[in-house]
Write a protein that holds these residues in place. Structure first.
Motif, short mmCIF file in Angstrom:
data_model
loop_
_atom_site.label_atom_id
_atom_site.label_comp_id
_atom_site.label_asym_id
_atom_site.label_seq_id
_atom_site.Cartn_x
_atom_site.Cartn_y
_atom_site.Cartn_z
N MET A 139 21.75 8.25 -0.44
CA MET A 139 22.52 9.04 -1.39
C MET A 139 23.90 8.40 -1.58
N VAL A 140 24.27 8.18 -2.81
CA VAL A 140 25.55 7.55 -3.12
C VAL A 140 26.64 8.61 -3.17
N ILE A 141 27.75 8.31 -2.51
CA ILE A 141 28.91 9.20 -2.51
C ILE A 141 30.05 8.48 -3.22
N ILE A 142 30.69 9.16 -4.16
CA ILE A 142 31.82 8.60 -4.90
C ILE A 142 33.08 9.27 -4.41
N LYS A 143 34.07 8.44 -4.07
CA LYS A 143 35.34 9.01 -3.62
C LYS A 143 36.52 8.17 -4.08
N THR A 144 37.68 8.80 -4.12
CA THR A 144 38.92 8.13 -4.47
C THR A 144 39.27 7.15 -3.36
N VAL A 145 39.66 5.95 -3.76
CA VAL A 145 40.01 4.91 -2.79
C VAL A 145 41.27 4.19 -3.26
N SER A 146 41.77 3.33 -2.38
CA SER A 146 42.91 2.49 -2.72
C SER A 146 42.67 1.07 -2.20
N PRO A 147 42.93 0.06 -3.03
CA PRO A 147 42.79 -1.31 -2.55
C PRO A 147 43.85 -1.68 -1.51
N HIS A 148 44.83 -0.80 -1.32
CA HIS A 148 45.88 -1.05 -0.32
C HIS A 148 45.40 -0.76 1.09
N ASP A 149 44.27 -0.04 1.22
CA ASP A 149 43.73 0.28 2.54
C ASP A 149 42.94 -0.90 3.09
N ASP A 150 43.15 -1.21 4.36
CA ASP A 150 42.40 -2.28 5.01
C ASP A 150 41.33 -1.68 5.89
N PRO A 151 40.13 -2.23 5.93
CA PRO A 151 39.68 -3.46 5.24
C PRO A 151 39.15 -3.20 3.83
N LEU A 152 39.30 -1.99 3.32
CA LEU A 152 38.71 -1.64 2.03
C LEU A 152 39.17 -2.56 0.90
N GLY A 153 40.44 -2.92 0.87
CA GLY A 153 40.93 -3.78 -0.21
C GLY A 153 40.15 -5.08 -0.29
N GLY A 154 39.92 -5.71 0.84
CA GLY A 154 39.14 -6.94 0.87
C GLY A 154 37.70 -6.72 0.47
N GLN A 155 37.15 -5.56 0.84
CA GLN A 155 35.77 -5.25 0.46
C GLN A 155 35.67 -5.02 -1.05
N LEU A 156 36.65 -4.32 -1.63
CA LEU A 156 36.66 -4.12 -3.07
C LEU A 156 36.76 -5.47 -3.80
N LEU A 157 37.61 -6.34 -3.29
CA LEU A 157 37.77 -7.66 -3.90
C LEU A 157 36.46 -8.44 -3.83
N ALA A 158 35.76 -8.37 -2.71
CA ALA A 158 34.50 -9.09 -2.56
C ALA A 158 33.46 -8.58 -3.56
N VAL A 159 33.36 -7.25 -3.71
CA VAL A 159 32.42 -6.68 -4.68
C VAL A 159 32.83 -7.11 -6.09
N GLN A 160 34.11 -7.06 -6.37
CA GLN A 160 34.61 -7.45 -7.69
C GLN A 160 34.24 -8.89 -8.00
N LYS A 161 34.49 -9.80 -7.08
CA LYS A 161 34.19 -11.21 -7.33
C LYS A 161 32.69 -11.44 -7.51
N ALA A 162 31.87 -10.77 -6.71
CA ALA A 162 30.42 -10.92 -6.84
C ALA A 162 29.93 -10.37 -8.18
N ALA A 163 30.45 -9.22 -8.58
CA ALA A 163 30.03 -8.60 -9.84
C ALA A 163 30.47 -9.44 -11.03
N TYR A 164 31.70 -9.94 -11.01
CA TYR A 164 32.17 -10.74 -12.13
C TYR A 164 31.52 -12.12 -12.15
N ALA A 165 31.04 -12.61 -11.01
CA ALA A 165 30.27 -13.86 -11.02
C ALA A 165 28.97 -13.67 -11.79
N VAL A 166 28.35 -12.49 -11.63
CA VAL A 166 27.13 -12.18 -12.40
C VAL A 166 27.47 -12.10 -13.88
#
Length: 152
Positions: A1-28
C-alpha cells in the motif's frame, strides 16, 4: 500500500533519496524524448534544496520514496515543477496518486504543469486527469515541452 506524505529535501537521508529518484526518473524521460538537457536531471542536492518548492512523496513499505512531486503555489495557481517516479515503480499509479494529491490541495486554483513534448506516458497522465494542452514550446534549440493547465 502506497502512503503519500509531506516531505522536505532538507531532511537527511531523504534529500539524497529524492535526488536519486529524480535522476533515475529524468533519465527515463531523457530516453523517451531523445534529449538529456532536462535541468533536474543534472541538479545537485544543494540545487535541489535551494528550490522553493513544496513536496509530497509516495512510500511503498519501508524503502525510500517510490516517487515524489514538487510544486510552487500562489494565491491563484499551483505550478507542478516536477513529478518523478522510480523506474522500478513505474506504471503502478504512483504518479497519478501524487498528482491527485496536489489537485486536492488546489482549492479551485488553476494548476499548471509541463513535460517533454515526446513524453507520451506523462502526457497521457495529465490528459487523463483533465488537463488541457496550452501549447508546445521550444525552450532551447530542439528541446520541446508541452504545457498543460487544469482549473479544479
Amino acid at each position: 500500500m502506497v502512503i503519500i506524505k509531506t516531505v522536505s529535501p532538507h531532511d537527511d537521508p531523504l534529500g539524497g533519496q529524492l535526488l536519486a529518484v529524480q535522476k533515475a526518473a529524468y533519465a527515463v524521460e531523457a530516453e523517451l524524448i531523445g534529449d538529456d538537457r532536462i535541468p533536474p536531471l543534472h541538479e545537485s542536492l544543494a540545487e535541489l534544496r535551494a528550490r522553493d518548492l513544496l513536496w509530497l512523496a509516495a512510500f511503498d513499505g519501508d524503502a525510500g520514496p517510490a516517487g515524489a512531486i514538487a510544486w510552487a503555489e500562489s494565491s491563484d495557481e499551483l505550478d507542478i515543477d516536477r513529478l518523478v517516479v522510480a523506474p522500478s515503480m513505474a506504471r503502478r499509479g504512483i504518479g497519478r496518486a501524487l498528482v491527485e494529491a496536489v489537485l486536492a490541495r488546489a482549492g479551485g486554483r488553476r494548476v499548471v504543469v509541463s513535460t517533454g513534448r515526446d513524453n507520451v506516458p506523462a502526457r497521457r497522465l495529465y490528459e487523463g486527469l483533465g488537463f488541457t494542452l496550452l501549447g508546445e514550446t521550444e525552450v532551447i534549440p530542439k528541446l520541446w515541452i508541452a504545457g498543460y493547465a487544469l482549473v479544479s
